[in-house]
Design a protein around this motif. Structure first.
Motif, mmCIF file in Angstrom:
data_model
loop_
_atom_site.group_PDB
_atom_site.id
_atom_site.type_symbol
_atom_site.label_atom_id
_atom_site.label_comp_id
_atom_site.label_asym_id
_atom_site.label_seq_id
_atom_site.Cartn_x
_atom_site.Cartn_y
_atom_site.Cartn_z
ATOM 1 N N TYR A 292 0.587 -1.378 0.198
ATOM 2 C CA TYR A 292 0.101 0.269 -0.539
ATOM 3 C C TYR A 292 1.176 1.358 -0.062
ATOM 4 C CZ TYR A 292 -4.062 -2.046 0.791
ATOM 5 O OH TYR A 292 -5.516 -3.286 1.146
ATOM 6 N N GLU B 198 3.139 5.568 -2.848
ATOM 7 C CA GLU B 198 1.938 6.254 -2.355
ATOM 8 C C GLU B 198 2.606 7.964 -1.898
ATOM 9 O OE1 GLU B 198 -1.533 5.642 -3.370
ATOM 10 O OE2 GLU B 198 -0.530 3.690 -4.425
ATOM 11 N N PHE C 89 1.083 9.941 0.771
ATOM 12 C CA PHE C 89 0.736 10.340 2.310
ATOM 13 C C PHE C 89 1.075 9.881 3.082
ATOM 14 C CE2 PHE C 89 -0.824 6.000 0.770
ATOM 15 C CZ PHE C 89 -0.315 4.831 1.537
ATOM 16 N N ILE D 62 -0.816 5.804 7.825
ATOM 17 C CA ILE D 62 -1.667 4.565 6.981
ATOM 18 C C ILE D 62 -2.191 4.201 8.324
ATOM 19 C CG2 ILE D 62 0.753 3.595 6.522
ATOM 20 C CD1 ILE D 62 -1.126 2.119 4.274
ATOM 21 N N LYS E 124 -12.721 2.403 9.884
ATOM 22 C CA LYS E 124 -12.059 3.659 9.126
ATOM 23 C C LYS E 124 -13.095 4.998 9.721
ATOM 24 C CE LYS E 124 -12.207 6.350 5.243
ATOM 25 N NZ LYS E 124 -12.725 6.416 2.968
ATOM 26 N N ARG F 194 -3.941 15.394 11.327
ATOM 27 C CA ARG F 194 -5.385 14.973 10.506
ATOM 28 C C ARG F 194 -5.037 16.371 10.724
ATOM 29 N NH1 ARG F 194 -8.061 15.934 7.295
ATOM 30 N NH2 ARG F 194 -9.961 14.278 7.114
ATOM 31 N N THR G 285 -2.878 16.572 7.118
ATOM 32 C CA THR G 285 -2.755 16.030 6.155
ATOM 33 C C THR G 285 -3.936 14.845 6.602
ATOM 34 O OG1 THR G 285 -1.211 13.921 5.012
ATOM 35 C CG2 THR G 285 -1.220 14.005 7.233
ATOM 36 N N LYS G 286 -4.691 14.175 4.753
ATOM 37 C CA LYS G 286 -5.317 12.884 5.247
ATOM 38 C C LYS G 286 -5.067 11.802 5.642
ATOM 39 C CE LYS G 286 -8.617 15.461 1.746
ATOM 40 N NZ LYS G 286 -9.378 14.923 1.034
ATOM 41 N N PHE G 287 -5.295 10.742 6.233
ATOM 42 C CA PHE G 287 -4.885 9.451 6.286
ATOM 43 C C PHE G 287 -5.895 8.741 5.731
ATOM 44 C CE2 PHE G 287 -4.393 10.057 11.626
ATOM 45 C CZ PHE G 287 -3.749 11.009 10.905
ATOM 46 N N LYS G 288 -3.976 7.386 5.357
ATOM 47 C CA LYS G 288 -5.187 6.300 4.109
ATOM 48 C C LYS G 288 -5.421 5.556 5.423
ATOM 49 C CE LYS G 288 -4.934 4.058 0.743
ATOM 50 N NZ LYS G 288 -5.511 3.836 -0.337
ATOM 51 N N TYR G 289 -6.782 4.552 4.630
ATOM 52 C CA TYR G 289 -7.170 3.769 5.643
ATOM 53 C C TYR G 289 -6.821 1.856 5.148
ATOM 54 C CZ TYR G 289 -9.858 0.192 7.575
ATOM 55 O OH TYR G 289 -10.889 -1.062 7.924
ATOM 56 N N VAL G 290 -6.270 1.641 5.917
ATOM 57 C CA VAL G 290 -6.761 -0.310 4.736
ATOM 58 C C VAL G 290 -7.150 -0.604 5.366
ATOM 59 C CG1 VAL G 290 -4.171 0.347 3.432
ATOM 60 C CG2 VAL G 290 -4.325 -0.640 5.614
#
Length: 244
Positions: A106, A110, A112, A115, A137, A184, A187-192
């Motif tokens: 991921y 990328e 970001f 994560i 999420k 936050r 920056t935006k967070f990446k959810y997996v």
């Protein structure tokens, strides 16, 4: 010179009963480009003997008195050489042997800086029951009322260092929640949808409280949605419900 991709930071204090299993869950990973930083608070038991049983060059032991778990984690940030930082409790374990391999897929190429995934809870805590998968999420609004478990989140090291993002020792229980809201804001967070670790009940987050939850609305007022945003969100949800 060895250049790790991940830095796994494990704070310890008198953890002889659990630390071997914890470290072994990292050593067993199919992805091998990482370092393990043991940040020990001068344990008086056999914690360091248990760690040294691995005889692995990727394990670095730092044993000095500290001001608690978040102080130890801050020291880990400064010592880390990996591109990404992950914090694991000495009584927790990585969920499966392919977790870091899956996360790497991921992250690679990328753009970001944070994560996160989920944890499986072992034992009952105030915010989850034994066996629960916590917690899916997180929207920006949800983060204002509930914390992402630090055993499920990874940070790009340069992002933390360049923005002076460390754990605030004023909050002995909620410093991770406070840090995540500061992140936050930037920056935006990446959810997996992956289970990252098994979180064991009984740590400071399940036994104590501090004042941070009462201060969120003051310090992070800019993150709360405006009245207009709340109304628009309700209208949007109503439209979706009608079409369904």
């Amino acid at each position: 010179m060895f250049s790790p991709f991940f830095s796994i930071i494990i704070p310890c204090f008198n953890s002889e009963k659990t630390v071997y299993r914890c470290v072994k869950s990292v050593i067993n990973q199919s992805f091998s480009n990482y370092e393990i930083l043991i940040i020990d608070s001068k344990s008086s038991d056999n914690t360091l003997i248990e760690v040294r049983r691995f005889n692995d060059f990727r394990i670095k032991i730092h044993s000095h008195l500290d001001l608690g778990v978040y102080d130890a984690m801050n020291k880990g940030i400064n010592l880390a050489r990996g591109q990404w930082i992950y914090f694991l409790g000495s009584d927790d374990v990585i969920y499966s042997e392919h977790v870091f391999q899956n996360i790497y897929r991921y992250i690679y190429n990328e753009n970001f800086s944070v994560i996160y995934g989920n944890v499986k809870v072992f034992g009952d805590v105030g915010w989850a029951k034994d066996g629960d998968i916590y917690a899916g999420k997180f929207s920006k609004n949800r983060m204002l009322f509930k914390s992402i478990c630090h055993q499920s989140i990874l940070y790009k090291r340069d992002f933390l260092i360049l923005n002076n993002l460390f754990f605030d020792l004023r909050y002995p229980v909620s410093a991770d929640w406070h840090l995540n809201l500061r992140c936050r804001r930037l920056t935006k967070f990446k959810y997996v949808n992956l289970i990252i670790a098994v979180f064991t009940a009984g740590g400071i987050s399940t036994l104590k409280r501090d004042t941070f939850p009462e201060q969120i609305k003051t310090e992070f007022a800019d993150l709360f949605p405006s009245r207009g945003e709340v109304i628009l969100n309700k209208i949007f949800k109503l439209i979706i419900r009608i079409f369904k």
